[in-house]
Every structure is written in structure tokens, then in C-alpha cells.
Write an enzyme that holds these catalytic residues in place. Sequence first.
Site, PDB file in Angstrom:
ATOM      1  N   LYS A  36       0.847  -1.211   0.000  1.00 25.32           N
ATOM      2  CA  LYS A  36       0.000   0.000   0.000  1.00 25.32           C
ATOM      3  C   LYS A  36       0.878   1.255   0.000  1.00 25.32           C
ATOM      4  O   LYS A  36       2.079   1.169   0.253  1.00 25.32           O
ATOM      5  CB  LYS A  36      -0.907  -0.021   1.225  1.00 25.32           C
ATOM      6  CG  LYS A  36      -0.136   0.053   2.534  1.00 25.32           C
ATOM      7  CD  LYS A  36      -1.027  -0.109   3.755  1.00 25.32           C
ATOM      8  CE  LYS A  36      -0.196  -0.028   5.016  1.00 25.32           C
ATOM      9  NZ  LYS A  36      -1.000  -0.218   6.224  1.00 25.32           N
ATOM     10  N   TYR A 264      17.142  30.397   5.990  1.00 21.56           N
ATOM     11  CA  TYR A 264      16.055  31.254   6.495  1.00 21.56           C
ATOM     12  C   TYR A 264      16.180  31.483   8.001  1.00 21.56           C
ATOM     13  O   TYR A 264      16.479  30.560   8.756  1.00 21.56           O
ATOM     14  CB  TYR A 264      14.697  30.588   6.250  1.00 21.56           C
ATOM     15  CG  TYR A 264      14.294  30.513   4.801  1.00 21.56           C
ATOM     16  CD1 TYR A 264      14.262  31.645   4.001  1.00 21.56           C
ATOM     17  CD2 TYR A 264      13.920  29.296   4.236  1.00 21.56           C
ATOM     18  CE1 TYR A 264      13.871  31.569   2.665  1.00 21.56           C
ATOM     19  CE2 TYR A 264      13.530  29.204   2.907  1.00 21.56           C
ATOM     20  CZ  TYR A 264      13.509  30.356   2.123  1.00 21.56           C
ATOM     21  OH  TYR A 264      13.122  30.264   0.814  1.00 21.56           O
TER      22      TYR A 264
HETATM   23  C1  LIG Z   1      -0.268  -1.311   6.768  1.00 21.48           C
HETATM   24  C2  LIG Z   1      -0.955  -2.526   7.184  1.00 21.48           C
HETATM   25  C3  LIG Z   1      -0.234  -3.713   7.372  1.00 21.48           C
HETATM   26  C4  LIG Z   1       1.272  -3.785   7.279  1.00 21.48           C
HETATM   27  O1  LIG Z   1       1.840  -3.150   8.387  1.00 21.48           O
HETATM   28  P1  LIG Z   1       3.390  -3.267   8.706  1.00 21.48           P
HETATM   29  O2  LIG Z   1       3.490  -2.850  10.124  1.00 21.48           O
HETATM   30  O3  LIG Z   1       4.103  -2.330   7.776  1.00 21.48           O
HETATM   31  O4  LIG Z   1       3.802  -4.668   8.466  1.00 21.48           O
HETATM   32  C5  LIG Z   1      -0.940  -4.858   7.666  1.00 21.48           C
HETATM   33  N1  LIG Z   1      -2.284  -4.841   7.795  1.00 21.48           N
HETATM   34  C6  LIG Z   1      -2.999  -3.724   7.630  1.00 21.48           C
HETATM   35  C7  LIG Z   1      -4.483  -3.790   7.780  1.00 21.48           C
HETATM   36  C8  LIG Z   1      -2.374  -2.520   7.346  1.00 21.48           C
HETATM   37  O5  LIG Z   1      -3.094  -1.412   7.223  1.00 21.48           O
END
Ligand SMILES: *Cc1c(COP(=O)(O)O)cnc(C)c1O
Length: 387
Positions: A36, A264
Site C-alpha cells: 500500500k 532562512y
Molecule cells: C499497513 C498494514 C499492514 C502492514 O503493516 P506493517 O506494520 O508495515 O507490516 C498490515 N495490515 C494492515 C491492515 C495494514 O493497514
Amino acid sequence: MNAPLRQAVIDLDAYRANIDLVREWMDPVEVMAVVKADSYGHGLEPVALAAVDAGIGWLGVLTVGNALRLRSIGVGDEVRLFAWQHDPDLDFRDAVDSGVDLGVSGLDELERIAAAVDQRIARVHLGVDTGLHRDGVALDAWPALARRARELVDAGLVEVVAAYTHLAETSDDEDAAAVDRYRGALQVADELGLPIPIRHAAASLPALTRPEFRFDMVRMGSNLLGMPGAPGVSASDLGLTPVMTLRGSVAKVKRVAAGTGVSYDYTFRADRETTLALIPIGYADAVPRSAQGRIAIAIDGQRYPIVGRVAMDQFLVDVGDDDVRVGDTATLFGTGEDGELTVLEWGQALDVIPEEITCRIGGRVPRVYEGHAVDGRVSAYLRGEPQ
Ligand SMILES: *Cc1c(COP(=O)(O)O)cnc(C)c1O
């Protein structure tokens, strides 16, 4: 030759090695690779293809859009694509027809998925909210969801592939209580005559530290990318390698007198005559303003602190009297092998988790793929060839 102004190098060999190692640890539990958020900023397609080439059979894609994108570049039906965050207006027809595994967070969603069934049975993972208050249905709504799923299974519209939950990753006791609630929901499904072939609950951290939470499958993003979230444990402690190296090149070098104000607001003044090197990476790219005074980057194996405000497109480092030249490579974070910090160390210094840094790397930082890409399907994809 001068190094590119800015680039994120993604080492797909490291990714693959992490996958192999993690699968060995989890065996016989299935590992879903979570890709994702553009694979946490590493790039959706190349990372997903590399995972598939490494033998991963499940990808966690978050959205149906990502799933269809992967199907369109040749990720076939033998690879399961799990999408669980749905637009409230989404028409599920394409997802169902493309064999996408759909997380279900309520009766309404289940009905909409069933209504979209045309050629193929819909594959669903029923979500149980065990206390995170995100995905899935609350426990009191669970029996109705399971009952309705059972009817839709009997009607030949739906296949219940799995029941899943996601944990708060809080105290051991709280997580254990959440897993107990999950087991309770599985028990209810069983009593209602609804078989649940696959159970999945744990992401990277609980899968690593609590074997009893692994069930049939674990969903892992950060471990595979070499950013383990276990407190006080580095990637190399575990044998994992950070997959991304963020690099830039020195764009300008200036000698300044003692007392010179820098960037800055002049929040930094040189306390001696010194040389400033300008690195053309700013907060638009990945480096938050809070990095000032907390982060040092590496040039030719030496660490130099960020001085003065980080700007949108650049920051300065104080290189003292060292012979740093325009075009030299500046490594912001990477494996740590060339004197640079790791992204885990950036996270600790900036009080964020490393995923927050890689996810925020802006679109103008080219992702450059190395390793396995050279002869795998990834390279064909990157060359724009049909898969
Ligand atoms: C992002 C996510 C994961 C993976 O999480 P990690 O800690 O990066 O392994 C797994 N399950 C869900 C539902 C998520 O949203």
C-alpha cells in the site's frame, strides 16, 4: 561523473533477501507482502513484481484501484490481491471480475459486493474490529455479518476466504485481549456454520514478536522493506536490510566567515570559518524542517550535520575544512554501510516512524531500481515492455 541531484535507490535484491528471511521465520505461515501507499514510497509496481518473482502469493494493496493496476501489468490470478479500504461509492464489479480479495467492514459493503457479482464469485475477507476501531465490524455486529455471509455463500454469490483483524500494537495484554476477541468471533462463525479457511491478524511487529498471533497468514510491509518496528532493534540486528537509500549530490559549496548566518531566519551561525555544502533535497522531497540539528548526512563516509533551516528544495551541511566538492554523492539514509544513518535512525532522531519518512518522499525524487530488476519481470516493466 556528478551524482544525480536527488534519487531514491530501491535495492530489490535486499527486498528479496528480506522476503526469503521473513518467510523462513514465519514458515509454515503464509506471508502477505503489503504494498500500500506506493509500497511505502518505494513504488507500487516494481516492488509488487519483485515480491511475486520472489514467490509471494499474496499482496496487500489497500485499494481496489491498486489491485486493478497490478492486474493490468500482468499480475495474474495466481497472486491474491487483498484490498480493504473502499470508496463508499465504489462499484465492485471490476474488482470481483478481476478476482480481487475484498476486505469487508460492514453489512452494507457485503451487500454491495454481492450485488456486483456477475461472472465470478466474490472473494471476501470478513473484518472483525477487535479494538482498533478501524476496519471490520464491531463484535456486536459480527453475528449478523457472519449470518448474512453464510446466506450469500449458500446462494453461490460469495466465497468467504478469510476473517481478519488488525491489532493496535499496544501493550502485550491489550493485544492479547484483542486476539481473544478475534478468536471469539471465529468461534461465532463456526457456530453459525460458516467455515473460515484463512485467519489473519498480525502485521510486521506482532508477527515478529508474538508467534501465537500469526494464525494462517501475516501481513507485512515494514519488515520486508527493512524497517522493522521492534523497539530498540535495528534492521541489521535481525538480518534485514533497509531497501531504500536516499541520495543527492552536492550542488554548491561555499566558504563562509565566522559569524555567518545560514538559511532562512539565520537559526544557525557559523562559529568559525567553514565550508557549507548545499544538498538539493528539501521538505518537498523527504526532509522535514525538524531535521535541522538532529540529522547528519554522509559524504564520502563522513557525517555532516544539517545546519540552518531545511528549505523546500534544499538544505545545507557544515563540512568544516573537508574537501567536499560539487557533484559528490551525499547519502541521506541507507543501509549504514557507507557511514550514513539508516531510516530507522532518522525515525528515532525525528521522533517519527521510518515509514513516515519513506512514504513522504515526494514525486520529484526519481525511484531508481537496482538488483533483481536487472533480469526479472521488473526490468521489463521499467522498460515499458508488455508483461
Ligand atoms: C499497513 C498494514 C499492514 C502492514 O503493516 P506493517 O506494520 O508495515 O507490516 C498490515 N495490515 C494492515 C491492515 C495494514 O493497514
